[in-house]
Scaffold this motif. Structure first.
Motif, mmCIF file in Angstrom:
data_model
loop_
_atom_site.group_PDB
_atom_site.id
_atom_site.type_symbol
_atom_site.label_atom_id
_atom_site.label_comp_id
_atom_site.label_asym_id
_atom_site.label_seq_id
_atom_site.Cartn_x
_atom_site.Cartn_y
_atom_site.Cartn_z
ATOM 1 N N LYS A 1 0.826 -1.204 0.000
ATOM 2 C CA LYS A 1 0.000 0.000 0.000
ATOM 3 C C LYS A 1 0.865 1.263 0.000
ATOM 4 C CE LYS A 1 -3.644 2.151 2.836
ATOM 5 N NZ LYS A 1 -4.445 1.995 4.079
ATOM 6 N N VAL A 2 1.910 1.258 0.854
ATOM 7 C CA VAL A 2 2.810 2.413 0.919
ATOM 8 C C VAL A 2 3.595 2.550 -0.378
ATOM 9 C CG1 VAL A 2 4.784 3.396 2.126
ATOM 10 C CG2 VAL A 2 2.980 2.254 3.425
ATOM 11 N N GLN A 3 4.045 1.424 -0.913
ATOM 12 C CA GLN A 3 4.830 1.467 -2.157
ATOM 13 C C GLN A 3 3.989 1.991 -3.315
ATOM 14 O OE1 GLN A 3 8.190 0.660 -2.033
ATOM 15 N NE2 GLN A 3 8.164 1.670 -4.028
ATOM 16 N N ALA A 4 2.718 1.636 -3.351
ATOM 17 C CA ALA A 4 1.833 2.147 -4.397
ATOM 18 C C ALA A 4 1.714 3.664 -4.290
ATOM 19 C CB ALA A 4 0.457 1.492 -4.285
ATOM 20 N N TYR A 5 1.626 4.187 -3.079
ATOM 21 C CA TYR A 5 1.577 5.632 -2.873
ATOM 22 C C TYR A 5 2.866 6.294 -3.354
ATOM 23 C CZ TYR A 5 2.039 10.070 -0.383
ATOM 24 O OH TYR A 5 2.269 11.394 -0.072
ATOM 25 N N LYS B 1 1.218 18.571 3.389
ATOM 26 C CA LYS B 1 0.247 17.701 2.731
ATOM 27 C C LYS B 1 0.811 16.292 2.559
ATOM 28 C CE LYS B 1 -2.527 17.174 -1.462
ATOM 29 N NZ LYS B 1 -2.861 17.727 -2.802
ATOM 30 N N THR B 2 2.084 16.220 2.165
ATOM 31 C CA THR B 2 2.722 14.899 2.022
ATOM 32 C C THR B 2 2.732 14.155 3.349
ATOM 33 O OG1 THR B 2 4.141 15.708 0.225
ATOM 34 C CG2 THR B 2 4.850 13.707 1.374
ATOM 35 N N ALA B 3 3.053 14.863 4.440
ATOM 36 C CA ALA B 3 3.050 14.238 5.759
ATOM 37 C C ALA B 3 1.653 13.738 6.121
ATOM 38 C CB ALA B 3 3.550 15.227 6.806
ATOM 39 N N GLY B 4 0.625 14.526 5.761
ATOM 40 C CA GLY B 4 -0.753 14.109 6.028
ATOM 41 C C GLY B 4 -1.139 12.871 5.247
ATOM 42 N N GLU B 5 -0.674 12.781 3.995
ATOM 43 C CA GLU B 5 -0.975 11.594 3.186
ATOM 44 C C GLU B 5 -0.278 10.360 3.747
ATOM 45 O OE1 GLU B 5 0.289 12.927 -0.623
ATOM 46 O OE2 GLU B 5 -1.620 13.903 -1.122
ATOM 47 N N ILE B 6 0.927 10.548 4.254
ATOM 48 C CA ILE B 6 1.622 9.430 4.901
ATOM 49 C C ILE B 6 0.866 9.002 6.154
ATOM 50 C CG2 ILE B 6 3.745 8.753 6.090
ATOM 51 C CD1 ILE B 6 5.269 10.575 4.162
ATOM 52 N N LEU C 1 0.005 13.141 13.699
ATOM 53 C CA LEU C 1 -1.000 12.914 14.741
ATOM 54 C C LEU C 1 -2.132 13.939 14.694
ATOM 55 C CD1 LEU C 1 1.103 11.756 17.826
ATOM 56 C CD2 LEU C 1 -0.380 10.391 16.347
ATOM 57 N N GLN C 2 -2.058 14.864 13.765
ATOM 58 C CA GLN C 2 -3.210 15.729 13.532
ATOM 59 C C GLN C 2 -4.357 14.956 12.906
ATOM 60 O OE1 GLN C 2 -1.933 19.151 11.278
ATOM 61 N NE2 GLN C 2 -0.599 19.910 12.905
#
Length: 257
Positions: free
Chosen positions: A113-117, A159-164, A211-212
């Motif tokens: 799943k992470v690799q697909a992202y 935004k990248t951190a939020g997607e992670i 953690l937001q």
């Protein structure tokens, strides 16, 4: 004539009483061997029947060969108990191994799943995943999130951190360790006195952002800083230093060992 009478008289009065205890002794020896053979068997029910038969034969049902109390106390069942304990131990081990396999399969699915992202966002040169004995490791280059010498995540990378963070939502949740790492170039500015301090603050800053996401429980998260002391590449080249400046997300297995 008198000699014949004497010889006949001697034969008539020969003492053969020794044959009786001798026969009893042989019988008792036979009984002893049968009892020993029965004791070597783990079939308590057959042993009790054998014991009862001999008791009735020699003592009318009571005496030295009455082992019913020992059997009732469970002494003869000990081999069965030990066998059951061994079976339970094997079963528990099999269940543990099955749980570990399921856990590994779940981590592999999460890695996919992470690799697909990563592939979708074109971040293959900046994010990497690996499945280790410690768990699923996600490594993020520092230039994805931070400016040089800073522990503040850039506005364009929040935004990248939020997607992670979305990728870390699991049910049931897992323990997750966020760790910061640097190269070996000394740092000393008004905010950080060492690479160790910088690495700690980067881990904490990144953890605060993810953690937001209200679907993540802070109780499952922890942060660490390793400074320059756990490099993944030599620090004698620019590329090696860039690889060492990173934030790692370690998703732990649910089963230990």
């Amino acid at each position: 004539m008198s000699r014949r009478r004497k010889k006949k008289h001697h034969e008539d009065h020969m003492d053969e009483s020794w044959l009786i205890p001798y026969a009893d002794l042989l019988t008792l020896l036979l009984a002893l061997f049968i009892v020993l053979f029965a004791m070597s068997s783990i079939d308590a029910q057959k042993f009790q029947l054998m014991s009862k038969a001999f008791n009735e034969m020699f003592t009318g049902g009571t005496g030295l060969m009455d082992f019913s109390s020992a059997a009732d106390d469970g002494a003869l069942d000990k081999p069965n108990v030990k066998k059951q304990e061994t079976h339970n131990s094997v079963s528990n081990k099999e269940q543990e191994n099955a749980a570990k396999l399921r856990d590994q399969e779940e981590l592999k699915g999460l890695q996919g799943k992470v690799q697909a992202y990563i592939n979708q966002k074109g971040l293959t040169d900046k994010l990497q995943t690996s499945l280790t004995d410690e768990g699923l490791l996600i490594s993020i280059r520092d230039n994805v999130l931070f400016n040089s010498g800073s522990a503040d995540i850039r506005g364009e990378d929040i935004k990248t951190a939020g997607e992670i963070a979305d990728l870390l939502i699991m049910d049931p949740p897992r323990n997750i360790i966020i760790s910061g790492h640097t190269d070996n170039v000394p740092i000393k500015n008004s905010r950080y006195q060492s690479n160790w301090e910088l690495s700690v603050m980067r881990a904490v800053s990144f953890m605060k952002i993810i953690l937001q996401n209200e679907k993540l429980d802070p109780r499952w998260f922890s942060a660490k800083g390793f400074g320059e002391y756990q490099p993944v590449a030599p620090n004698n080249t620019p590329d090696g230093k860039a690889r060492n400046r990173r934030v790692e997300i370690l998703i732990l297995p649910r089963s230990k060992g």
